[in-house]
Design a protein around this motif. Structure first.
Motif, PDB file in Angstrom:
ATOM      1  N   THR A  93       6.621  26.050  49.204  1.00 17.48           N
ATOM      2  CA  THR A  93       7.680  26.671  48.398  1.00 17.48           C
ATOM      3  C   THR A  93       8.211  27.926  49.079  1.00 17.48           C
ATOM      4  OG1 THR A  93       6.609  25.866  46.380  1.00 17.48           O
ATOM      5  CG2 THR A  93       8.242  27.618  46.128  1.00 17.48           C
ATOM      6  N   VAL A  94       7.312  28.734  49.616  1.00 16.09           N
ATOM      7  CA  VAL A  94       7.694  29.979  50.283  1.00 16.09           C
ATOM      8  C   VAL A  94       8.539  29.704  51.524  1.00 16.09           C
ATOM      9  CG1 VAL A  94       6.748  31.878  51.662  1.00 16.09           C
ATOM     10  CG2 VAL A  94       5.794  31.383  49.409  1.00 16.09           C
ATOM     11  N   SER A 145      16.739  29.013  65.716  1.00 17.61           N
ATOM     12  CA  SER A 145      15.298  28.810  65.915  1.00 17.61           C
ATOM     13  C   SER A 145      14.669  29.981  66.667  1.00 17.61           C
ATOM     14  CB  SER A 145      15.047  27.505  66.670  1.00 17.61           C
ATOM     15  OG  SER A 145      15.376  26.398  65.868  1.00 17.61           O
ATOM     16  N   ALA A 146      15.382  30.484  67.677  1.00 13.55           N
ATOM     17  CA  ALA A 146      14.859  31.610  68.456  1.00 13.55           C
ATOM     18  C   ALA A 146      14.770  32.876  67.606  1.00 13.55           C
ATOM     19  CB  ALA A 146      15.744  31.844  69.674  1.00 13.55           C
ATOM     20  N   VAL A 147      15.795  33.133  66.795  1.00 16.20           N
ATOM     21  CA  VAL A 147      15.803  34.337  65.951  1.00 16.20           C
ATOM     22  C   VAL A 147      14.712  34.249  64.888  1.00 16.20           C
ATOM     23  CG1 VAL A 147      17.144  35.628  64.244  1.00 16.20           C
ATOM     24  CG2 VAL A 147      18.228  34.860  66.360  1.00 16.20           C
ATOM     25  N   PHE A 148      14.543  33.069  64.295  1.00 15.94           N
ATOM     26  CA  PHE A 148      13.506  32.922  63.268  1.00 15.94           C
ATOM     27  C   PHE A 148      12.118  33.150  63.859  1.00 15.94           C
ATOM     28  CE2 PHE A 148      10.397  30.650  60.722  1.00 15.94           C
ATOM     29  CZ  PHE A 148      10.706  31.089  59.446  1.00 15.94           C
ATOM     30  N   ARG A 149      11.923  32.703  65.087  1.00 17.31           N
ATOM     31  CA  ARG A 149      10.619  32.921  65.732  1.00 17.31           C
ATOM     32  C   ARG A 149      10.303  34.417  65.808  1.00 17.31           C
ATOM     33  NH1 ARG A 149       6.619  34.370  67.089  1.00 17.31           N
ATOM     34  NH2 ARG A 149       5.204  33.722  68.763  1.00 17.31           N
ATOM     35  N   LEU A 150      11.299  35.230  66.049  1.00 20.41           N
ATOM     36  CA  LEU A 150      11.091  36.673  66.163  1.00 20.41           C
ATOM     37  C   LEU A 150      10.887  37.335  64.803  1.00 20.41           C
ATOM     38  CD1 LEU A 150      13.808  37.516  68.858  1.00 20.41           C
ATOM     39  CD2 LEU A 150      11.327  37.332  69.211  1.00 20.41           C
ATOM     40  N   LEU A 151      11.527  36.792  63.763  1.00 26.91           N
ATOM     41  CA  LEU A 151      11.540  37.458  62.455  1.00 26.91           C
ATOM     42  C   LEU A 151      10.750  36.714  61.389  1.00 26.91           C
ATOM     43  CD1 LEU A 151      15.333  38.430  62.343  1.00 26.91           C
ATOM     44  CD2 LEU A 151      13.410  39.839  63.084  1.00 26.91           C
ATOM     45  N   ALA A 152       9.926  35.754  61.781  1.00 28.44           N
ATOM     46  CA  ALA A 152       9.225  34.905  60.814  1.00 28.44           C
ATOM     47  C   ALA A 152       8.374  35.717  59.843  1.00 28.44           C
ATOM     48  CB  ALA A 152       8.363  33.881  61.549  1.00 28.44           C
ATOM     49  N   ASP A 153       7.665  36.711  60.339  1.00 29.24           N
ATOM     50  CA  ASP A 153       6.754  37.477  59.480  1.00 29.24           C
ATOM     51  C   ASP A 153       7.486  38.167  58.329  1.00 29.24           C
ATOM     52  OD1 ASP A 153       5.226  40.173  58.820  1.00 29.24           O
ATOM     53  OD2 ASP A 153       3.729  38.776  59.586  1.00 29.24           O
ATOM     54  N   PRO A 154       8.498  39.009  58.599  1.00 29.79           N
ATOM     55  CA  PRO A 154       9.186  39.653  57.463  1.00 29.79           C
ATOM     56  C   PRO A 154       9.950  38.673  56.594  1.00 29.79           C
ATOM     57  CG  PRO A 154      10.284  40.176  59.546  1.00 29.79           C
ATOM     58  CD  PRO A 154       8.994  39.521  59.894  1.00 29.79           C
ATOM     59  N   VAL A 155      10.507  37.624  57.184  1.00 30.37           N
ATOM     60  CA  VAL A 155      11.282  36.661  56.397  1.00 30.37           C
ATOM     61  C   VAL A 155      10.390  35.937  55.399  1.00 30.37           C
ATOM     62  CG1 VAL A 155      12.531  34.468  56.515  1.00 30.37           C
ATOM     63  CG2 VAL A 155      13.124  36.317  58.073  1.00 30.37           C
ATOM     64  N   LEU A 156       9.241  35.460  55.835  1.00 29.54           N
ATOM     65  CA  LEU A 156       8.349  34.727  54.937  1.00 29.54           C
ATOM     66  C   LEU A 156       7.777  35.637  53.851  1.00 29.54           C
ATOM     67  CD1 LEU A 156       6.485  32.400  57.459  1.00 29.54           C
ATOM     68  CD2 LEU A 156       8.245  31.765  55.809  1.00 29.54           C
ATOM     69  N   HIS A 157       7.480  36.883  54.194  1.00 29.10           N
ATOM     70  CA  HIS A 157       7.008  37.808  53.160  1.00 29.10           C
ATOM     71  C   HIS A 157       8.119  38.126  52.161  1.00 29.10           C
ATOM     72  CE1 HIS A 157       3.478  38.701  55.821  1.00 29.10           C
ATOM     73  NE2 HIS A 157       2.907  38.796  54.640  1.00 29.10           N
ATOM     74  N   LEU A 158       9.350  38.207  52.650  1.00 34.22           N
ATOM     75  CA  LEU A 158      10.481  38.436  51.754  1.00 34.22           C
ATOM     76  C   LEU A 158      10.658  37.260  50.793  1.00 34.22           C
ATOM     77  CD1 LEU A 158      12.905  40.311  51.095  1.00 34.22           C
ATOM     78  CD2 LEU A 158      14.235  38.989  52.738  1.00 34.22           C
ATOM     79  N   CYS A 159      10.292  36.067  51.250  1.00 37.47           N
ATOM     80  CA  CYS A 159      10.430  34.861  50.423  1.00 37.47           C
ATOM     81  C   CYS A 159       9.243  34.650  49.488  1.00 37.47           C
ATOM     82  CB  CYS A 159      10.593  33.629  51.310  1.00 37.47           C
ATOM     83  SG  CYS A 159      12.136  33.601  52.238  1.00 37.47           S
ATOM     84  N   GLY A 160       8.304  35.589  49.475  1.00 39.00           N
ATOM     85  CA  GLY A 160       7.210  35.511  48.514  1.00 39.00           C
ATOM     86  C   GLY A 160       5.860  35.171  49.089  1.00 39.00           C
ATOM     87  N   ALA A 161       5.710  35.154  50.414  1.00 40.06           N
ATOM     88  CA  ALA A 161       4.409  34.866  51.010  1.00 40.06           C
ATOM     89  C   ALA A 161       3.420  35.973  50.661  1.00 40.06           C
ATOM     90  CB  ALA A 161       4.538  34.743  52.523  1.00 40.06           C
ATOM     91  N   THR A 162       2.193  35.579  50.356  1.00 32.83           N
ATOM     92  CA  THR A 162       1.122  36.521  50.053  1.00 32.83           C
ATOM     93  C   THR A 162       0.002  36.342  51.075  1.00 32.83           C
ATOM     94  OG1 THR A 162      -0.007  34.952  48.602  1.00 32.83           O
ATOM     95  CG2 THR A 162       1.674  36.355  47.588  1.00 32.83           C
ATOM     96  N   GLU A 163      -1.028  37.133  50.939  1.00 32.54           N
ATOM     97  CA  GLU A 163      -2.165  37.006  51.860  1.00 32.54           C
ATOM     98  C   GLU A 163      -2.765  35.607  51.787  1.00 32.54           C
ATOM     99  OE1 GLU A 163      -6.508  39.145  52.681  1.00 32.54           O
ATOM    100  OE2 GLU A 163      -5.036  40.090  51.350  1.00 32.54           O
ATOM    101  N   THR A 191      -1.133  32.779  51.091  1.00 36.10           N
ATOM    102  CA  THR A 191      -0.243  31.679  51.478  1.00 36.10           C
ATOM    103  C   THR A 191       0.432  31.858  52.832  1.00 36.10           C
ATOM    104  OG1 THR A 191       1.626  32.705  50.310  1.00 36.10           O
ATOM    105  CG2 THR A 191       0.267  31.142  49.062  1.00 36.10           C
ATOM    106  N   TYR A 192       0.371  33.064  53.431  1.00 38.29           N
ATOM    107  CA  TYR A 192       1.177  33.319  54.623  1.00 38.29           C
ATOM    108  C   TYR A 192       0.828  32.407  55.792  1.00 38.29           C
ATOM    109  CZ  TYR A 192       3.214  35.332  58.771  1.00 38.29           C
ATOM    110  OH  TYR A 192       3.906  35.476  59.939  1.00 38.29           O
ATOM    111  N   ALA A 193      -0.435  32.281  56.114  1.00 35.01           N
ATOM    112  CA  ALA A 193      -0.831  31.503  57.299  1.00 35.01           C
ATOM    113  C   ALA A 193      -0.339  30.064  57.197  1.00 35.01           C
ATOM    114  CB  ALA A 193      -2.346  31.539  57.477  1.00 35.01           C
ATOM    115  N   THR A 194      -0.506  29.465  56.028  1.00 35.19           N
ATOM    116  CA  THR A 194      -0.060  28.087  55.842  1.00 35.19           C
ATOM    117  C   THR A 194       1.466  28.004  55.853  1.00 35.19           C
ATOM    118  OG1 THR A 194      -2.016  27.678  54.486  1.00 35.19           O
ATOM    119  CG2 THR A 194      -0.264  26.051  54.377  1.00 35.19           C
ATOM    120  N   ALA A 195       2.127  28.978  55.222  1.00 37.24           N
ATOM    121  CA  ALA A 195       3.599  28.981  55.205  1.00 37.24           C
ATOM    122  C   ALA A 195       4.154  29.099  56.614  1.00 37.24           C
ATOM    123  CB  ALA A 195       4.114  30.130  54.341  1.00 37.24           C
ATOM    124  N   TYR A 196       3.549  29.947  57.433  1.00 38.90           N
ATOM    125  CA  TYR A 196       4.019  30.081  58.811  1.00 38.90           C
ATOM    126  C   TYR A 196       3.776  28.803  59.610  1.00 38.90           C
ATOM    127  CZ  TYR A 196       4.621  31.488  63.616  1.00 38.90           C
ATOM    128  OH  TYR A 196       5.049  31.535  64.919  1.00 38.90           O
TER     129      TYR A 196
END
Length: 459
Positions: A57-58, A112-130, A132-137
Motif C-alpha cells: 500500500t505504501v 527510475s533514476a530520480v526515484f532511486r535517489l529519493l526512495a527513502d524520503p518518498v516512501l516515508h512521505l507515503c506512510g512507510a514506518t519502521e 514496513t519500510y524495508a519491505t516497501a523499498y
C-alpha cells in the motif's frame, strides 16, 4: 486488419459496432491489468502478515506515478495521432508517434533514476514506518526502479497502437503481460515456492511488464511499413513542432495521475497514524475500488482515438453518438458495482486477508468509498472527450478538481470531523464537484458549437 481497415472502424463502421470494437479490447486489457494488481494483494494477503500488505500500500503511490508519465506521452500522443489521421495527415501521424515514443522512453529512464535517489524520503512521505519500510523499498525497487521503464512503455505503446486502430493488438500486448504476472505471483510470493513475499510480487510485476514490452516490439517489427509507430531519427527532427500539442493534451491526464499519487499518499499518511490493520484495509479497498475505475478507464481509452479522429474529420454527430454510448456503458457498470459492493463488503474484503480487524476496517471503508463510483464513471469519459477534441483547458480543470486541489484540504477537514472514517468520504465529494464542472464545460462547448455551426477549434 491492414492500416486502411483500421481507420475505416473510426470513419465508416456503424457507431455502436465501432464503439464496441474499440472499447471491448480496451476494457478487456484493463480487466487483466486489474486482476494482476489484485493478484499482488491477494497472494501477499495469503501470508496473513498485515505489515507485508501495508508495505505494498505504501509503495503504490510511486507505482501510480509510472502511469502519470506514460499518459503524458501516451494519451497526448494518441489524441494527436488520431486527430492527424482524421485530417488525412499520415506523415504528421508518423512524426507524432516518433516524438511520443522517444519522449516516453527518455522520461521512463529519468524517473527510475530520480526515484532511486529519493526512495527513502518518498516512501516515508507515503506512510512507510519502521515496520514496513524495508519491505516497501524491496517492492518499489522492482516495480519502480528496475521495472518502471517497462511499465511506462507498456502503457505508452498500448495507447499509441490503439490510436492507429489497433485496439486488439494493444489489448493482446497488455493482457500478455498481465496473465504472465498472475502466473508468476504465487511462484514468487508464497512460502511453499520462492517465499519472497511482497518483494516477490514486485519482481513478478517487473518481469511481466518487460515481457509485454517485448511483445509490442515484436508486433512493431512484424508490421514495419504498415504502422505509423516508429523511432526514426528523421522524424525526431520535428520534436519542437509536435511536442507542444502532445504535452498540452497529455499533461492534464498525467497531472491527474500525479495528483492521485499525492492524494493517495496523503490519505495513506493520515491512515498510518491509526493501527497497521487500518493501513492494510485501505490497501485492499483501493484494490477493490479499481474494478469500476479500470472499467471506466478502459472505456475511455477505447473511445479516445474514435472521438479524436471524428472530431478532426468534422463528423461531430458521430463523435457525440460514440461518446453517449461509451458513457452509458461506463455508468451502468459502475452502478452495478456500487450495489454489489454495498451488499457484500465484508466477504469481499475477506477474500484478501483473514485478519479480523483488517476485515472490519475494510468493510466500512469500502461502503464509504464506493459511493463515488457512478460519478467517477462519467468523469473519465468526459475528460477523455475534452482531450480528444484538443480542449486542454477543460481537461486540465476537471483533472485537477478530481485530484489534488480539493481532496488534500478535505482530508484535513474530514479527518478532524470524523477521525479515520472521514477520509473515506473525500473522494465521493470531489468526484461530485468534478462531474458538475465537466458537465458545465461540455454544455458550454455544445452551445458554442450550435451557435457557430461547427465544433470549436482544437482539431
Amino acid at each position: 486488419m491492414n492500416r486502411k481497415q483500421n481507420l475505416e472502424v473510426f470513419a465508416k463502421t456503424p457507431v455502436r459496432k465501432a464503439v464496441l470494437l474499440q472499447i471491448v479490447p480496451a476494457v478487456a486489457s484493463q480487466m487483466v491489468t486489474l486482476v494482476y494488481n489484485l493478484a499482488d494483494t491477494y497472494f501477499v494477503g495469503m501470508l496473513n502478515a498485515p505489515h507485508e500488505t501495508a508495505a505494498v500500500t505504501v509503495a503504490y503511490p510511486s507505482f501510480l506515478m509510472l502511469t502519470a508519465i506514460s499518459n503524458l506521452f501516451g494519451v497526448g500522443g494518441a489524441s494527436a495521432i488520431a486527430r492527424a489521421l482524421g485530417r488525412q495527415d499520415e506523415e504528421g501521424a508518423r512524426r507524432i508517434a516518433a516524438v511520443s515514443l522517444a519522449g516516453g522512453l527518455l522520461s521512463a529512464l529519468l524517473f527510475s533514476a530520480v526515484f532511486r535517489l529519493l526512495a527513502d524520503p518518498v516512501l516515508h512521505l507515503c506512510g512507510a514506518t519502521e515496520a514496513t519500510y524495508a519491505t516497501a523499498y524491496g517492492y518499489a525497487k522492482w516495480v519502480v526502479i528496475l521495472g518502471g521503464p517497462f511499465t511506462i512503455l507498456n502503457t505508452l505503446l498500448a495507447n499509441l497502437v490503439r490510436a492507429e486502430g489497433g485496439a486488439g493488438a494493444a489489448a493482446f500486448g497488455v493482457s500478455f503481460g498481465g496473465v504472465l504476472n498472475i502466473l508468476l505471483d504465487p511462484l514468487f510470493v508464497l512460502p511453499q515456492f520462492l517465499g519472497l513475499g511482497a518483494v516477490g510480487a514486485g519482481m513478478a510485476t517487473a518481469l511481466s511488464n518487460g515481457a509485454a514490452v517485448a511483445c509490442f516490439a515484436v508486433y512493431l517489427v512484424r508490421r514495419r511499413g504498415a504502422t505509423y509507430l516508429n523511432l526514426l531519427p528523421a522524424n525526431l527532427r520535428y520534436a519542437a513542432q509536435y511536442l507542444r500539442p502532445i504535452l498540452a493534451i497529455g499533461f492534464p491526464s498525467a497531472l491527474q495521475y500525479a495528483l492521485t499519487v499525492v492524494a493517495t499518499a496523503a490519505q495513506a499518511d493520515f491512515v498510518s497514524q491509526y493501527p497497521t490493520e487500518a493501513v492494510a484495509a485501505l490497501g485492499i479497498v483501493k484494490k477493490l475500488d479499481q474494478l469500476p475505475l479500470y472499467f471506466s478507464i478502459g472505456v475511455s481509452n477505447g473511445l479516445l482515438p474514435l472521438l479524436a479522429y471524428n472530431h478532426a474529420a468534422g463528423n461531430h454527430h458521430r463523435r457525440a453518438q460514440a461518446f453517449r454510448i461509451g458513457s452509458l456503458m461506463s455508468f451502468g457498470f459502475a452502478v452495478l458495482c456500487l450495489v454489489c459492493y454495498e451488499a457484500f463488503a465484508t466477504p469481499l474484503v475477506s477474500l484478501f486477508i483473514a485478519d479480523a480487524a483488517t476485515v472490519r476496517y475494510g468493510a466500512v471503508f469500502l461502503r464509504c468509498m464506493v459511493t463515488a463510483m457512478p460519478m467517477m464513471a462519467l468523469c473519465y469519459p468526459m475528460i477523455i472527450q475534452f482531450q480528444a477534441m484538443g480542449r486542454a483547458r477543460e481537461s486540465l480543470v476537471c483533472s485537477i478538481l478530481r485530484k489534488g486541489v480539493l481532496d488534500i484540504p478535505l482530508l484535513y477537514l474530514m479527518d478532524a470531523l470524523f477521525p479515520l472514517y472521514g477520509c473515506m468520504w473525500v473522494q465521493p465529494i470531489v468526484d461530485a464537484i468534478s462531474l458538475a464542472a465537466a458537465l458545465w464545460f461540455y454544455r458550454a462547448i455544445q452551445r458554442g458549437s450550435a451557435a457557430g455551426g461547427t465544433a470549436p477549434a482544437g482539431a
